[in-house]
Design an enzyme around this catalytic site. Structure first.
Site, PDB file in Angstrom:
ATOM      1  N   LYS A  59       0.821  -1.215   0.000  1.00  0.00           N
ATOM      2  CA  LYS A  59       0.000   0.000   0.000  1.00  0.00           C
ATOM      3  C   LYS A  59       0.856   1.266   0.000  1.00  0.00           C
ATOM      4  CE  LYS A  59      -0.865   0.359   5.010  1.00  0.00           C
ATOM      5  NZ  LYS A  59      -0.212   1.649   5.253  1.00  0.00           N
ATOM      6  N   THR A  60       1.975   1.249   0.723  1.00  0.00           N
ATOM      7  CA  THR A  60       2.836   2.439   0.744  1.00  0.00           C
ATOM      8  C   THR A  60       3.397   2.705  -0.648  1.00  0.00           C
ATOM      9  OG1 THR A  60       3.432   1.946   3.034  1.00  0.00           O
ATOM     10  CG2 THR A  60       4.811   3.529   1.873  1.00  0.00           C
TER      11      THR A  60
ATOM     12  N   ASP B 269      -3.186   7.845   4.888  1.00  0.00           N
ATOM     13  CA  ASP B 269      -2.748   6.467   5.103  1.00  0.00           C
ATOM     14  C   ASP B 269      -3.375   5.933   6.396  1.00  0.00           C
ATOM     15  OD1 ASP B 269      -1.398   4.114   4.704  1.00  0.00           O
ATOM     16  OD2 ASP B 269       0.557   4.862   5.368  1.00  0.00           O
ATOM     17  N   GLU B 270      -3.488   4.617   6.522  1.00  0.00           N
ATOM     18  CA  GLU B 270      -4.044   3.961   7.735  1.00  0.00           C
ATOM     19  C   GLU B 270      -5.378   4.596   8.140  1.00  0.00           C
ATOM     20  OE1 GLU B 270      -2.668   1.341   8.659  1.00  0.00           O
ATOM     21  OE2 GLU B 270      -0.484   1.440   8.502  1.00  0.00           O
TER      22      GLU B 270
ATOM     23  N   ARG C  87       2.105 -10.872  10.011  1.00  0.00           N
ATOM     24  CA  ARG C  87       3.483 -10.361  10.070  1.00  0.00           C
ATOM     25  C   ARG C  87       4.462 -11.405   9.542  1.00  0.00           C
ATOM     26  NH1 ARG C  87       2.229  -6.076   9.296  1.00  0.00           N
ATOM     27  NH2 ARG C  87       0.155  -6.990   9.162  1.00  0.00           N
TER      28      ARG C  87
ATOM     29  N   GLN D  15      -7.325  -4.478  10.036  1.00  0.00           N
ATOM     30  CA  GLN D  15      -6.164  -4.144  10.860  1.00  0.00           C
ATOM     31  C   GLN D  15      -6.439  -2.946  11.773  1.00  0.00           C
ATOM     32  OE1 GLN D  15      -2.144  -4.677   8.987  1.00  0.00           O
ATOM     33  NE2 GLN D  15      -3.315  -4.836   7.094  1.00  0.00           N
TER      34      GLN D  15
END
Length: 756
Positions: free
Chosen positions: A39-40, A236-237, A618, A267
């Site tokens: 996503k980044t 973002d987020e 993770r 998340q």
């Protein structure tokens, strides 16, 4: 893929959904980006494409949740567009700079207020209060209002105020919404707290957001100027935004509606900080013409890990459907390991880390995750017994936490009241109104008379410069220590510890109705768990052995800190955004994970499930999920069922292991039952080793079979104290005289001793 796409540096490394996100320029856009889906990369390439297409950098705003994320995005954009270092980044309000404004909500709002706060009649040269400043101010407010801190604790009130501010609720609105007497009092404190902040021309952290929203609301021309400045907005987020942050972004986006938000509802794990998952779930209600793009290809994990993670998160309701997939189809199965108790869990985790290190997986690429900080202690000790370097992320090592050190200081004073450093640490903990001025007078008297601090306290009547009420408080403190010293002669260290906590009412002192207060108290209860290891010893040996263990732990901590390759230990809440080759999620039992706090709260249980999903995703290749049949935690032995999350794991992607052949856990699947009927099922066991492993937490039966391991006159080595000779052995305790002449007692369950 077209010829242009394959040669375009901005598009050539992206998959199709990422390219769609980058190619979209005008209007609202929601990017649902699953774990490890790049996503980044999509966000930075999108911003670079806008700039390449002629949008001036100063018209672009990117809001991130950490300054580190903002810095990384700036670097990536510079590299993509070959912008040379040294060019100024865009300043707020100036049509210059080569890089867009990027930063956290709070940093951006602080810059807006520095420029425009005077439009609200406020001085823009305000100071920003940190947490320590807030604590001091709140204590002052409570004192002025005549409110006993034991009735309403400063941090608890600050927690309520933080929640009001994250919801963009000012004192006046809060007063209209309260119904109970307690909440009315909290709102009155909130109003007084804000008044004093204003008089000091100060803002706390949450005010930066709140005051900017107020500025936009009350001064439309300021809002209009920023709407004209930032025509392309990126967040973002987005699943972690609170209501105040939502209002800030919504107002900025009203005019041009070029708003791109990216995140993953699965998340969202920060509700306790005020994050509102509805912001991302209801984005398409706010923007009915929004384009919707899903990033479902995972570049991190094997398909087995993704399949299991999807099954764990799928029971949560109202979540947008997405199915993560990976080109890494093959990989080891997820190991679901039942252990006898928490000590075995820690040992098995460290053994697995060692085994993978032997296969080429560095310790830096391995992590142990747990739900609460108190669980870290056993893993720290297991690392030290194995000589394995480790690091605690986002927290202080267990024995270095303030509340733990405070309790230890009491025990040191009980053992030896002439330990002046420990005495100074605890004389006013919890608060007894024995201030620094009083202590300075006592120390001056002691220096003049040539006597110790403890002797001074015992003879407080002789210090004329101290008033009678203070003398009385000191007498009570001395009596307390004397009473506890008497208990230490008759009871083991665990009983002494419980008596100490009751006598000083530490639970009430630490538990202040905040998440942090609860954690501090859990850490103290976990210290009691350590003390129980010495229940079988006589009172004096019990206390000295326990304190010896703690001193040794601290010593080894310092040695391990210097090593580069180290196993990471952290809570699940801190692991978001990270990735490891090998992940171990521990303590997967009902009441621990999911946490007992969510027993009667459906929304909290959903967040616990998201936390499990975050932990699992993770992992790149190896994932271990561990739980214990019984566990000593927070000073109590618990027999909890395996976490409900394990019920959702597909049998096709997991391998079950248990220390106990007869465990129900081994019989879960039909396949397992059939194996058992045929006699094929075997309990999981580590490979037999010829050498005796001396540094484990032995149960009493183990000790009986290893009496010769540290017999009298055995020569040993210790990593800190060197070589020496065993002089005597009492149960788990050995007395050793080192060649340096130093003599020490050690607990075999923790000391890294090796026979020579």
């Amino acid at each position: 893929m077209s010829q242009q796409t394959t040669t375009d540096p901005i598009l050539s490394t992206l998959n199709e959904p990422q390219q769609a996100a980058v190619g979209h320029s005008n209007g609202p856009l929601l990017i649902l980006a699953g774990a490890g889906s790049g996503k980044t990369k999509a966000l930075t390439h999108r911003i670079a494409r806008l700039m390449q297409d002629g949008v001036p950098p100063w018209q672009i705003l990117a809001v991130t949740f950490t300054n580190k994320a903002a810095s990384e995005m700036k670097d990536r954009i510079q590299n993509l567009l070959h912008i040379t270092a040294g060019n100024d980044f865009s300043e707020i309000g100036k049509k210059s700079g080569k890089i867009p404004v990027m930063g956290t909500f709070h940093s951006i709002c602080a810059r807006i207020l520095r420029r425009d706060y005077e439009a609200l009649g406020r001085d823009r040269n305000f100071v920003i209060y940190d947490k320590s400043d807030q604590d001091k101010l709140m204590k002052q407010v409570l004192k002025e209002m005549g409110i006993d801190p034991s009735e309403l604790k400063p941090r608890a009130v600050l927690s309520y105020i933080g929640r009001f501010k994250s919801e963009a609720v000012f004192p006046k609105e809060a007063a209209e919404q309260t119904s109970t007497e307690r909440m009315q009092k909290i709102v009155q404190i909130y109003a007084r707290y804000q008044k004093i902040l204003r008089e000091a021309n100060a803002l706390d952290f949450d005010d930066l957001m709140l005051e900017t929203v107020k500025l936009f609301h009350e001064v439309p021309e300021v809002l209009d100027r920023y709407q004209e400045t930032w025509r392309y907005l990126h967040v973002d987020e987005y699943q972690d935004t609170n209501h105040a942050q939502y209002l800030f972004i919504t107002m900025l986006a009203q005019k041009y509606r070029n708003l791109c938000v990216i995140g993953d509802p699965d998340q969202s794990i920060y509700a306790f900080r005020g994050a509102d998952i509805r912001n991302i779930l209801e984005f398409e209600k706010d923007y009915k013409d929004a384009e919707h793009i899903k990033l479902e290809q995972n570049y991190r994990s094997t398909q087995l890990i993704l399949t299991a993670s999807d099954k764990v998160i799928s029971p949560n309701p109202n979540r947008p459907e997405k199915k993560m997939w990976s080109e890494r189809k093959e990989g080891p199965k997820i190991v679901v390991h039942e252990t006898e108790n928490e000590k075995k869990e820690a040992e098995e985790a460290i053994k697995k880390a060692e085994a993978l290190k032997g296969e080429g997986v560095s310790l830096n690429d391995q992590v142990i995750l747990y739900r609460t900080n108190a669980q870290s202690r056993l893993f720290e000790e297991a690392c030290m017994r194995a000589g394995m370097p480790y690091r605690i992320v986002g927290g202080v090592k267990f024995y270095q936490r303030k509340e733990v050190k405070d309790v230890l200081a009491y025990l040191y004073v009980i053992l030896n009241p002439y330990d002046t450093l420990s005495l100074l640490r605890i004389i006013n903990i919890p608060s007894r109104k024995i201030g620094l001025t009083t202590i300075e007078k006592i120390q001056a008297f002691g220096a003049n008379q040539g006597i110790s601090l403890w002797d001074c306290l015992q003879n407080i009547e002789n210090i004329e410069s101290i008033n009678e009420p203070t003398k009385d408080r000191i007498r009570k403190f001395v009596d307390l220590i004397d009473r506890l010293r008497e208990i230490s002669q008759k009871e083991n260290v665990a009983h002494l510890g419980s008596s100490l906590l009751d006598a000083i009412n530490l639970e009430e002192w630490l538990r202040d109705d905040t998440e942090e207060g609860e954690t501090r108290w859990e850490n103290v209860k976990e210290l009691l768990s350590v003390m129980h290891k010495y229940d079988a010893l006589d009172p004096q040996t019990s206390l000295t052995s326990f304190l010896e263990e703690v001193a040794l732990v601290s010593e080894v901590d310092k040695l391990q800190d210097a090593k580069d390759d180290a196993l990471t230990l952290m809570t699940l809440h801190l692991c978001k955004g990270l990735e490891f080759e090998h992940v171990m999620i521990t303590g997967c039992e009902e009441g621990i994970f999911p946490h007992s706090n969510c027993s009667f709260d459906k929304e909290q249980l959903e967040e616990e499930r998201r936390l499990m999903y975050v932990g699992m995703t993770r992992a790149k290749t190896h994932l271990d999920i561990m739980f214990a049949k019984q566990r000593m935690l927070w000073g109590e032995t618990q027999y909890n069922e395996a976490s409900r999350f394990l019920d959702d794991l597909p049998e096709t992607v997991i391998e079950r292991r248990s220390d106990d052949m007869l465990s129900v856990f081994s019989w879960v699947s039909e396949k397992g039952r059939q194996k058992a009927i045929k006699g094929d099922i075997q309990p999981f066991r580590q490979e037999e080793k010829l050498d005796v492993e001396f540094n484990q937490d032995y149960e009493s039966d183990d000790l009986d079979t290893n009496q010769d391991a540290f017999a009298d006159n055995t020569r040993i080595s210790h990593p800190t104290f060197g070589t020496g000779t065993v002089m005597s052995k009492r149960g788990d305790i050995v007395d050793i005289r080192f060649d340096s002449g130093e003599r020490k007692s050690f607990a075999l369950s923790i000391a890294p001793l090796q026979p020579l």
